[in-house]
Design a protein around this motif. Structure first.
Motif, PDB file in Angstrom:
ATOM      1  N   PRO A 137       0.686  -1.051  -0.019  1.00 54.50           N
ATOM      2  CA  PRO A 137       0.036   0.020  -0.219  1.00 54.50           C
ATOM      3  C   PRO A 137       0.877   1.209   0.167  1.00 54.50           C
ATOM      4  O   PRO A 137       1.991   1.023   0.121  1.00 54.50           O
ATOM      5  CB  PRO A 137      -0.871  -0.171   1.393  1.00 54.50           C
ATOM      6  N   ARG A 138       0.232   2.515  -0.227  1.00 54.26           N
ATOM      7  CA  ARG A 138       1.148   3.821  -0.411  1.00 54.26           C
ATOM      8  C   ARG A 138       1.372   4.425   0.947  1.00 54.26           C
ATOM      9  O   ARG A 138       2.566   5.125   0.972  1.00 54.26           O
ATOM     10  CB  ARG A 138       0.389   4.670  -1.464  1.00 54.26           C
ATOM     11  N   VAL A 139       0.627   4.205   1.837  1.00 50.44           N
ATOM     12  CA  VAL A 139       0.516   4.960   3.041  1.00 50.44           C
ATOM     13  C   VAL A 139       1.291   4.110   4.028  1.00 50.44           C
ATOM     14  O   VAL A 139       1.032   2.752   4.396  1.00 50.44           O
ATOM     15  CB  VAL A 139      -0.742   5.754   3.304  1.00 50.44           C
ATOM     16  N   SER A 140       1.781   4.829   5.174  1.00 51.28           N
ATOM     17  CA  SER A 140       2.391   3.867   6.345  1.00 51.28           C
ATOM     18  C   SER A 140       1.406   3.525   7.111  1.00 51.28           C
ATOM     19  O   SER A 140       1.648   2.180   7.567  1.00 51.28           O
ATOM     20  CB  SER A 140       3.099   4.869   7.141  1.00 51.28           C
ATOM     21  N   GLN A 141       0.395   4.049   7.225  1.00 49.21           N
ATOM     22  CA  GLN A 141      -1.023   3.282   8.191  1.00 49.21           C
ATOM     23  C   GLN A 141      -1.062   1.689   7.550  1.00 49.21           C
ATOM     24  O   GLN A 141      -1.062   1.009   8.357  1.00 49.21           O
ATOM     25  CB  GLN A 141      -2.187   4.072   8.034  1.00 49.21           C
ATOM     26  N   SER A 142      -1.157   1.733   6.369  1.00 49.94           N
ATOM     27  CA  SER A 142      -1.609   0.386   5.565  1.00 49.94           C
ATOM     28  C   SER A 142      -0.397  -0.476   5.595  1.00 49.94           C
ATOM     29  O   SER A 142      -0.417  -1.720   5.726  1.00 49.94           O
ATOM     30  CB  SER A 142      -2.198   0.644   4.299  1.00 49.94           C
ATOM     31  N   GLN A 143       1.015   0.226   5.303  1.00 56.03           N
ATOM     32  CA  GLN A 143       2.039  -0.636   5.316  1.00 56.03           C
ATOM     33  C   GLN A 143       2.266  -1.396   6.813  1.00 56.03           C
ATOM     34  O   GLN A 143       2.942  -2.289   6.604  1.00 56.03           O
ATOM     35  CB  GLN A 143       3.139   0.156   4.993  1.00 56.03           C
ATOM     36  N   SER A 144       1.783  -0.824   7.634  1.00 61.76           N
ATOM     37  CA  SER A 144       2.235  -0.991   8.947  1.00 61.76           C
ATOM     38  C   SER A 144       1.244  -2.621   9.272  1.00 61.76           C
ATOM     39  O   SER A 144       1.564  -3.262  10.434  1.00 61.76           O
ATOM     40  CB  SER A 144       1.973  -0.123  10.330  1.00 61.76           C
ATOM     41  N   THR A 145       0.521  -2.731   8.678  1.00 62.86           N
ATOM     42  CA  THR A 145      -0.185  -4.007   8.762  1.00 62.86           C
ATOM     43  C   THR A 145      -0.371  -4.848   7.552  1.00 62.86           C
ATOM     44  O   THR A 145      -1.177  -5.837   7.125  1.00 62.86           O
ATOM     45  CB  THR A 145      -1.721  -3.630   9.024  1.00 62.86           C
ATOM     46  N   ALA A 146       0.740  -4.662   6.434  1.00 65.69           N
ATOM     47  CA  ALA A 146       0.767  -5.238   5.328  1.00 65.69           C
ATOM     48  C   ALA A 146       1.536  -6.840   5.478  1.00 65.69           C
ATOM     49  O   ALA A 146       1.053  -7.694   4.404  1.00 65.69           O
ATOM     50  CB  ALA A 146       1.628  -4.741   4.389  1.00 65.69           C
ATOM     51  N   GLY A 147       1.968  -7.211   6.583  1.00 68.12           N
ATOM     52  CA  GLY A 147       2.551  -8.374   6.662  1.00 68.12           C
ATOM     53  C   GLY A 147       2.205  -8.865   8.038  1.00 68.12           C
ATOM     54  O   GLY A 147       1.460  -8.604   8.933  1.00 68.12           O
ATOM     55  N   THR A 148       3.387 -10.014   8.593  1.00 68.49           N
ATOM     56  CA  THR A 148       2.866 -10.387  10.000  1.00 68.49           C
ATOM     57  C   THR A 148       3.819  -9.887  10.816  1.00 68.49           C
ATOM     58  O   THR A 148       4.805  -9.302  10.796  1.00 68.49           O
ATOM     59  CB  THR A 148       3.544 -12.070   9.778  1.00 68.49           C
ATOM     60  N   GLN A 149       3.057  -9.254  11.867  1.00 70.21           N
ATOM     61  CA  GLN A 149       3.667  -8.713  13.045  1.00 70.21           C
ATOM     62  C   GLN A 149       4.947  -9.521  13.701  1.00 70.21           C
ATOM     63  O   GLN A 149       4.508 -10.700  14.239  1.00 70.21           O
ATOM     64  CB  GLN A 149       2.610  -8.175  14.061  1.00 70.21           C
ATOM     65  N   VAL A 150       6.034  -8.864  13.975  1.00 71.03           N
ATOM     66  CA  VAL A 150       7.178  -9.596  14.592  1.00 71.03           C
ATOM     67  C   VAL A 150       7.637  -8.543  15.871  1.00 71.03           C
ATOM     68  O   VAL A 150       7.556  -7.565  15.584  1.00 71.03           O
ATOM     69  CB  VAL A 150       8.154  -9.901  13.508  1.00 71.03           C
ATOM     70  N   SER A 151       8.422  -9.408  16.677  1.00 70.07           N
ATOM     71  CA  SER A 151       8.962  -8.673  17.928  1.00 70.07           C
ATOM     72  C   SER A 151      10.125  -7.896  17.434  1.00 70.07           C
ATOM     73  O   SER A 151      11.066  -8.381  16.439  1.00 70.07           O
ATOM     74  CB  SER A 151       9.208  -9.653  18.755  1.00 70.07           C
ATOM     75  N   LEU A 152      10.450  -6.890  17.982  1.00 68.73           N
ATOM     76  CA  LEU A 152      11.598  -6.099  17.581  1.00 68.73           C
ATOM     77  C   LEU A 152      12.832  -6.747  18.160  1.00 68.73           C
ATOM     78  O   LEU A 152      14.144  -6.311  17.814  1.00 68.73           O
ATOM     79  CB  LEU A 152      11.561  -4.722  18.389  1.00 68.73           C
ATOM     80  N   ASP A 153      12.936  -7.834  19.096  1.00 73.75           N
ATOM     81  CA  ASP A 153      13.672  -8.371  19.330  1.00 73.75           C
ATOM     82  C   ASP A 153      14.111  -9.598  18.536  1.00 73.75           C
ATOM     83  O   ASP A 153      15.164 -10.448  18.809  1.00 73.75           O
ATOM     84  CB  ASP A 153      13.722  -9.250  20.655  1.00 73.75           C
ATOM     85  N   ASN A 154      13.236 -10.042  17.227  1.00 78.39           N
ATOM     86  CA  ASN A 154      13.471 -10.799  16.254  1.00 78.39           C
ATOM     87  C   ASN A 154      13.414 -10.449  15.091  1.00 78.39           C
ATOM     88  O   ASN A 154      12.873 -11.050  14.251  1.00 78.39           O
ATOM     89  CB  ASN A 154      12.220 -12.078  16.959  1.00 78.39           C
ATOM     90  N   LEU A 155      14.071  -9.218  14.793  1.00 78.91           N
ATOM     91  CA  LEU A 155      13.908  -8.767  13.438  1.00 78.91           C
ATOM     92  C   LEU A 155      14.917  -9.269  12.547  1.00 78.91           C
ATOM     93  O   LEU A 155      16.051  -9.922  12.991  1.00 78.91           O
ATOM     94  CB  LEU A 155      14.522  -7.123  13.599  1.00 78.91           C
ATOM     95  N   GLN A 156      14.454  -9.391  11.258  1.00 76.98           N
ATOM     96  CA  GLN A 156      15.474  -9.906  10.198  1.00 76.98           C
ATOM     97  C   GLN A 156      15.573  -8.819   9.178  1.00 76.98           C
ATOM     98  O   GLN A 156      14.707  -7.955   9.171  1.00 76.98           O
ATOM     99  CB  GLN A 156      14.791 -11.160   9.604  1.00 76.98           C
ATOM    100  N   PRO A 157      16.737  -8.790   8.501  1.00 76.09           N
ATOM    101  CA  PRO A 157      16.892  -7.616   7.419  1.00 76.09           C
ATOM    102  C   PRO A 157      15.653  -7.848   6.217  1.00 76.09           C
ATOM    103  O   PRO A 157      15.323  -9.111   5.886  1.00 76.09           O
ATOM    104  CB  PRO A 157      18.257  -8.309   6.778  1.00 76.09           C
ATOM    105  N   GLY A 158      15.038  -6.672   6.032  1.00 72.84           N
ATOM    106  CA  GLY A 158      14.094  -6.592   5.109  1.00 72.84           C
ATOM    107  C   GLY A 158      12.827  -6.526   5.732  1.00 72.84           C
ATOM    108  O   GLY A 158      11.767  -6.342   5.176  1.00 72.84           O
ATOM    109  N   ASP A 159      12.680  -6.474   7.010  1.00 70.59           N
ATOM    110  CA  ASP A 159      11.343  -6.160   8.050  1.00 70.59           C
ATOM    111  C   ASP A 159      11.142  -4.848   7.582  1.00 70.59           C
ATOM    112  O   ASP A 159      11.982  -3.827   7.584  1.00 70.59           O
ATOM    113  CB  ASP A 159      11.670  -6.905   9.365  1.00 70.59           C
ATOM    114  N   ILE A 160       9.909  -4.529   7.750  1.00 66.94           N
ATOM    115  CA  ILE A 160       9.325  -2.962   7.848  1.00 66.94           C
ATOM    116  C   ILE A 160       9.295  -2.955   9.156  1.00 66.94           C
ATOM    117  O   ILE A 160       8.557  -3.133   9.875  1.00 66.94           O
ATOM    118  CB  ILE A 160       8.082  -3.022   7.015  1.00 66.94           C
TER     119      ILE A 160
END
Length: 275
Positions: A204-227
């Motif tokens: 999606p074009r806007v940040s509100q929609s991009q924040s729910t575009a995939g699977t929510q992950v913990s900040l302690d379990n980040l991988q390169p390429g996560d939004i």
């Protein structure tokens, strides 16, 4: 009887009827003449009366002239009064205009002073931002050369994630512009959308929609390429891309543009994974 009465030639002649008539006519003419003279005398006697009757006419004319003169005088007085009122109004208007001009000059001086003060503050802010950006760039360059620190090497990500990371890192230093979608200026969601389009993922074009575009992950379990997102999921006001080793790339604001910085520089609220 006279002793000569019996003599025809000595008798007094008798008056004839014609003689009597003539005498009557003469008398009548005399009487007529007297009558005419009397009438003439009467007429001559009446002349002073005629002159006396003309006096009211002369008096009326004089009164009319006096009234006309009074009207002219009154009109002149009214004209002078009107002119005086106009002069007074003009003087008042001139005085008010002078006061307004003085007030306008005062306000202009105040506005100029405010503008100069705002310009000084803006210049100081620009200088501060420039120094901040220079410091940030120096820290990023140092971190990029240190694989054990905040930098990310080409081996930290593979496949689609590596392509996304390479794209956002290539835009570091570009300008931030609200609504920008490249190629040399971006806003936060425009940069993220363009990065994932490199691997054929339509976000999606806007940040509100991009924040729910995939699977929510913990900040302690980040991988390169996560939004990464800032704010609540579904109500985020900012997004960026995690590039590994505690670093992210994002189009931050008009002061810094697109930067690569550690998460501690601006800690995110959450993350989603779409790869």
């Amino acid at each position: 009887m006279s002793h000569t009465a019996h003599i025809r030639s000595h008798r007094k002649p008798r008056r004839s009827a014609s003689t009597i008539a003539m005498r009557a006519g003469v008398a009548g003419g005399v009487l007529s003449t007297l009558a005419v003279a009397g009438a003439s005398g009467s007429a001559n006697a009446a002349e002073p009366v005629t002159q006396t009757l003309e006096l009211p006419t002369l008096t009326a004319d004089l009164a009319a002239q006096v009234a006309q003169s009074a009207d002219v005088t009154q009109q002149a007085a009214a004209s002078y009064e009107l002119q005086a009122e106009r002069d007074a109004a003009a003087a008042k208007a001139a005085k008010q205009a002078e006061a307004d001009l003085a007030e306008a000059k005062k306000k202009a001086a105040e506005e100029k002073k405010k503008a100069e003060e705002a310009a000084r503050k803006a210049a100081a802010e620009r200088a501060s931002r420039t120094a901040e950006r220079a410091t940030l760039s120096a820290s990023v360059d140092t971190g990029s050369s240190d694989n054990s620190g905040s930098g990310v090497s080409s081996s930290s990500a593979t496949g689609s994630a590596a392509a996304v990371i390479a794209f956002v890192q290539a835009q570091v230093g570009d300008a931030y512009v609200t609504g920008g979608t490249g190629p040399n200026s971006w806003d936060c969601s425009g940069l993220v959308q363009a990065a994932f389009k490199q691997v054929n993922i339509d976000l999606p074009r806007v940040s509100q929609s991009q924040s729910t575009a995939g699977t929510q992950v913990s900040l302690d379990n980040l991988q390169p390429g996560d939004i990464l997102y800032w704010g609540g999921a579904g109500s985020a006001y900012h997004v960026g891309v995690y590039v590994g080793d505690g670093m992210f790339v994002g189009a931050q604001n008009s002061s810094t543009g697109v930067v690569q910085a550690p998460l501690s520089y601006d800690p995110p609220s959450g993350a989603v994974r779409v790869l």
